[in-house]
Design a protein around this motif. Structure first.
Motif, PDB file in Angstrom:
ATOM      1  N   PRO A 222      10.357  -3.736  15.313  1.00  0.00           N
ATOM      2  CA  PRO A 222       9.780  -3.840  13.962  1.00  0.00           C
ATOM      3  C   PRO A 222       8.866  -5.056  13.817  1.00  0.00           C
ATOM      4  O   PRO A 222       9.013  -6.053  14.524  1.00  0.00           O
ATOM      5  N   ALA A 223       7.940  -4.947  12.879  1.00  0.00           N
ATOM      6  CA  ALA A 223       6.878  -5.946  12.735  1.00  0.00           C
ATOM      7  C   ALA A 223       7.412  -7.355  12.519  1.00  0.00           C
ATOM      8  O   ALA A 223       6.806  -8.334  12.980  1.00  0.00           O
ATOM      9  N   GLU A 224       8.549  -7.503  11.836  1.00  0.00           N
ATOM     10  CA  GLU A 224       9.050  -8.847  11.547  1.00  0.00           C
ATOM     11  C   GLU A 224       9.513  -9.581  12.806  1.00  0.00           C
ATOM     12  O   GLU A 224       9.748 -10.787  12.782  1.00  0.00           O
ATOM     13  N   LEU A 225       9.639  -8.860  13.926  1.00  0.00           N
ATOM     14  CA  LEU A 225      10.044  -9.483  15.187  1.00  0.00           C
ATOM     15  C   LEU A 225       8.857  -9.757  16.099  1.00  0.00           C
ATOM     16  O   LEU A 225       9.045 -10.111  17.273  1.00  0.00           O
ATOM     17  N   ALA A 226       7.638  -9.618  15.590  1.00  0.00           N
ATOM     18  CA  ALA A 226       6.444  -9.751  16.432  1.00  0.00           C
ATOM     19  C   ALA A 226       6.374 -11.111  17.121  1.00  0.00           C
ATOM     20  O   ALA A 226       6.042 -11.207  18.311  1.00  0.00           O
ATOM     21  N   GLY A 227       6.676 -12.181  16.402  1.00  0.00           N
ATOM     22  CA  GLY A 227       6.624 -13.507  17.008  1.00  0.00           C
ATOM     23  C   GLY A 227       7.624 -13.652  18.142  1.00  0.00           C
ATOM     24  O   GLY A 227       7.310 -14.214  19.199  1.00  0.00           O
ATOM     25  N   ASP A 228       8.841 -13.136  17.933  1.00  0.00           N
ATOM     26  CA  ASP A 228       9.850 -13.175  18.995  1.00  0.00           C
ATOM     27  C   ASP A 228       9.425 -12.326  20.187  1.00  0.00           C
ATOM     28  O   ASP A 228       9.606 -12.714  21.344  1.00  0.00           O
ATOM     29  N   ALA A 229       8.850 -11.165  19.910  1.00  0.00           N
ATOM     30  CA  ALA A 229       8.406 -10.296  20.995  1.00  0.00           C
ATOM     31  C   ALA A 229       7.304 -10.956  21.819  1.00  0.00           C
ATOM     32  O   ALA A 229       7.268 -10.827  23.051  1.00  0.00           O
TER      33      ALA A 229
ATOM     34  N   SER B 279       8.169   7.398  20.793  1.00  0.00           N
ATOM     35  CA  SER B 279       8.073   6.911  19.427  1.00  0.00           C
ATOM     36  C   SER B 279       9.346   7.250  18.657  1.00  0.00           C
ATOM     37  O   SER B 279       9.819   8.401  18.703  1.00  0.00           O
ATOM     38  N   VAL B 280       9.891   6.262  17.965  1.00  0.00           N
ATOM     39  CA  VAL B 280      11.029   6.470  17.075  1.00  0.00           C
ATOM     40  C   VAL B 280      10.820   5.626  15.822  1.00  0.00           C
ATOM     41  O   VAL B 280       9.954   4.747  15.783  1.00  0.00           O
ATOM     42  N   VAL B 281      11.631   5.893  14.813  1.00  0.00           N
ATOM     43  CA  VAL B 281      11.578   5.150  13.562  1.00  0.00           C
ATOM     44  C   VAL B 281      12.775   4.202  13.500  1.00  0.00           C
ATOM     45  O   VAL B 281      13.920   4.623  13.712  1.00  0.00           O
ATOM     46  N   VAL B 282      12.492   2.942  13.218  1.00  0.00           N
ATOM     47  CA  VAL B 282      13.534   1.924  13.065  1.00  0.00           C
ATOM     48  C   VAL B 282      13.300   1.219  11.734  1.00  0.00           C
ATOM     49  O   VAL B 282      12.244   0.625  11.517  1.00  0.00           O
ATOM     50  N   GLU B 283      14.270   1.335  10.845  1.00  0.00           N
ATOM     51  CA  GLU B 283      14.171   0.733   9.510  1.00  0.00           C
ATOM     52  C   GLU B 283      12.853   1.103   8.819  1.00  0.00           C
ATOM     53  O   GLU B 283      12.187   0.269   8.222  1.00  0.00           O
ATOM     54  N   GLY B 284      12.488   2.356   8.912  1.00  0.00           N
ATOM     55  CA  GLY B 284      11.305   2.858   8.240  1.00  0.00           C
ATOM     56  C   GLY B 284       9.995   2.575   8.940  1.00  0.00           C
ATOM     57  O   GLY B 284       8.930   2.966   8.449  1.00  0.00           O
ATOM     58  N   GLN B 285      10.030   1.913  10.095  1.00  0.00           N
ATOM     59  CA  GLN B 285       8.814   1.596  10.848  1.00  0.00           C
ATOM     60  C   GLN B 285       8.791   2.361  12.159  1.00  0.00           C
ATOM     61  O   GLN B 285       9.813   2.477  12.843  1.00  0.00           O
ATOM     62  N   GLN B 286       7.618   2.863  12.515  1.00  0.00           N
ATOM     63  CA  GLN B 286       7.465   3.511  13.809  1.00  0.00           C
ATOM     64  C   GLN B 286       7.324   2.445  14.885  1.00  0.00           C
ATOM     65  O   GLN B 286       6.537   1.506  14.747  1.00  0.00           O
ATOM     66  N   VAL B 287       8.103   2.576  15.943  1.00  0.00           N
ATOM     67  CA  VAL B 287       7.983   1.684  17.093  1.00  0.00           C
ATOM     68  C   VAL B 287       7.708   2.529  18.335  1.00  0.00           C
ATOM     69  O   VAL B 287       8.058   3.714  18.393  1.00  0.00           O
ATOM     70  N   LEU B 288       7.085   1.911  19.322  1.00  0.00           N
ATOM     71  CA  LEU B 288       6.731   2.589  20.578  1.00  0.00           C
ATOM     72  C   LEU B 288       7.429   1.870  21.716  1.00  0.00           C
ATOM     73  O   LEU B 288       7.080   0.738  22.061  1.00  0.00           O
ATOM     74  N   ILE B 289       8.431   2.523  22.294  1.00  0.00           N
ATOM     75  CA  ILE B 289       9.276   1.919  23.324  1.00  0.00           C
ATOM     76  C   ILE B 289       8.861   2.463  24.685  1.00  0.00           C
ATOM     77  O   ILE B 289       8.736   3.675  24.855  1.00  0.00           O
ATOM     78  N   PRO B 290       8.642   1.588  25.656  1.00  0.00           N
ATOM     79  CA  PRO B 290       8.186   2.082  26.966  1.00  0.00           C
ATOM     80  C   PRO B 290       9.234   2.963  27.645  1.00  0.00           C
ATOM     81  O   PRO B 290      10.429   2.654  27.610  1.00  0.00           O
ATOM     82  N   GLU B 291       8.767   4.029  28.236  1.00  0.00           N
ATOM     83  CA  GLU B 291       9.666   4.898  28.996  1.00  0.00           C
ATOM     84  C   GLU B 291      10.225   4.149  30.202  1.00  0.00           C
ATOM     85  O   GLU B 291      11.413   4.248  30.510  1.00  0.00           O
ATOM     86  N   ARG B 292       9.375   3.406  30.904  1.00  0.00           N
ATOM     87  CA  ARG B 292       9.794   2.573  32.027  1.00  0.00           C
ATOM     88  C   ARG B 292       8.917   1.323  32.092  1.00  0.00           C
ATOM     89  O   ARG B 292       7.722   1.378  31.800  1.00  0.00           O
ATOM     90  N   LEU B 293       9.545   0.219  32.502  1.00  0.00           N
ATOM     91  CA  LEU B 293       8.821  -1.024  32.782  1.00  0.00           C
ATOM     92  C   LEU B 293       8.877  -1.313  34.278  1.00  0.00           C
ATOM     93  O   LEU B 293       9.875  -1.000  34.944  1.00  0.00           O
ATOM     94  N   TYR B 294       7.836  -1.971  34.786  1.00  0.00           N
ATOM     95  CA  TYR B 294       7.756  -2.306  36.211  1.00  0.00           C
ATOM     96  C   TYR B 294       7.588  -3.808  36.422  1.00  0.00           C
ATOM     97  O   TYR B 294       7.181  -4.242  37.490  1.00  0.00           O
ATOM     98  N   ASN B 295       7.916  -4.598  35.422  1.00  0.00           N
ATOM     99  CA  ASN B 295       7.858  -6.053  35.545  1.00  0.00           C
ATOM    100  C   ASN B 295       9.087  -6.555  36.289  1.00  0.00           C
ATOM    101  O   ASN B 295      10.207  -6.099  36.027  1.00  0.00           O
ATOM    102  N   ASP B 296       8.902  -7.505  37.205  1.00  0.00           N
ATOM    103  CA  ASP B 296      10.049  -8.196  37.777  1.00  0.00           C
ATOM    104  C   ASP B 296      10.761  -8.969  36.662  1.00  0.00           C
ATOM    105  O   ASP B 296      10.165  -9.279  35.628  1.00  0.00           O
ATOM    106  N   GLU B 297      12.025  -9.293  36.878  1.00  0.00           N
ATOM    107  CA  GLU B 297      12.761 -10.074  35.890  1.00  0.00           C
ATOM    108  C   GLU B 297      12.264 -11.519  35.880  1.00  0.00           C
ATOM    109  O   GLU B 297      11.916 -12.065  36.927  1.00  0.00           O
TER     110      GLU B 297
END
Length: 201
Positions: free
Chosen positions: A4-11, A30-48
């Protein structure tokens, strides 16, 4: 865009410590979280990221990092980060856990099943958070139900001869119970009857 948008700085803080991806992320869902559409990656390829970079983050930022790495291409990495967040009832964590319910790694399903058993208890934080997420995302959860049955049929019939004993089925029952209470009516059960399961896969 996965939160959600309010977490943009943390993200942004989380993104700053993540190593560059070896490949482009797989297309998001795409899913809805607290009334906001978010886009969650199917897979990430970043090392930890290195441990010192992780400890430099706030507790909320570490939570977001664990959410993102639960989408990692390596199942061991996904499980390790899932274990850090699966007990949370924060609404932005919920879709990351539900997505893993609809995937194929049995060990991950067992971790989720062990942690989410309190979903059967109305009024608990998890019951409310997961129930609301499903009510807000009915088509997404319908697809998740179908995927659980399909993966059982394709990969786990040898271990669980009956779908009734499969951990993914237990999770679907818990999630439908939470959704039913939140919606005020019985939530559709899309698992096939025993006589039709052989048609899968």
């Amino acid at each position: 865009m996965a939160f959600p948008a309010e977490l943009a700085g943390d993200a942004e803080a989380v993104a700053s410590v993540m190593p560059a991806s070896r490949l482009l992320p797989a297309a998001p869902f795409s899913v809805v979280v607290e009334g906001q559409q978010v886009l969650i990656p199917e897979r990430l390829y970043n090392d930890e990221p290195p441990a010192d970079a992780v400890t430099s983050l706030s507790s909320r930022q570490r939570q977001l990092l664990h959410c993102l790495y639960s989408r990692h291409c390596d199942g061991v990495v996904r499980q390790r980060h899932l274990e850090k967040i699966v007990g949370s009832t924060d609404p932005w964590v919920v879709p990351f856990v539900v997505q893993l319910v609809g995937e194929y790694v049995l060990e991950i399903l067992i971790v989720i099943c062990d942690e989410l058993r309190d979903l059967a208890a109305p009024g608990t934080g998890g019951h409310l958070a997961y129930g609301q997420f499903i009510v807000d995302n009915p088509a997404y959860f319908a697809r998740t139900q179908r995927r659980v049955v399909s993966y059982w049929s394709c990969y786990y019939r040898g271990t669980y001869a009956s779908f009734q004993g499969y951990p993914g089925r237990t999770l679907l029952d818990l999630l439908r119970s939470a959704a039913s209470d939140r919606a005020g009516h019985s939530w559709p059960n899309l698992a096939p009857v025993a006589s039709r399961v052989d048609g899968y896969c």
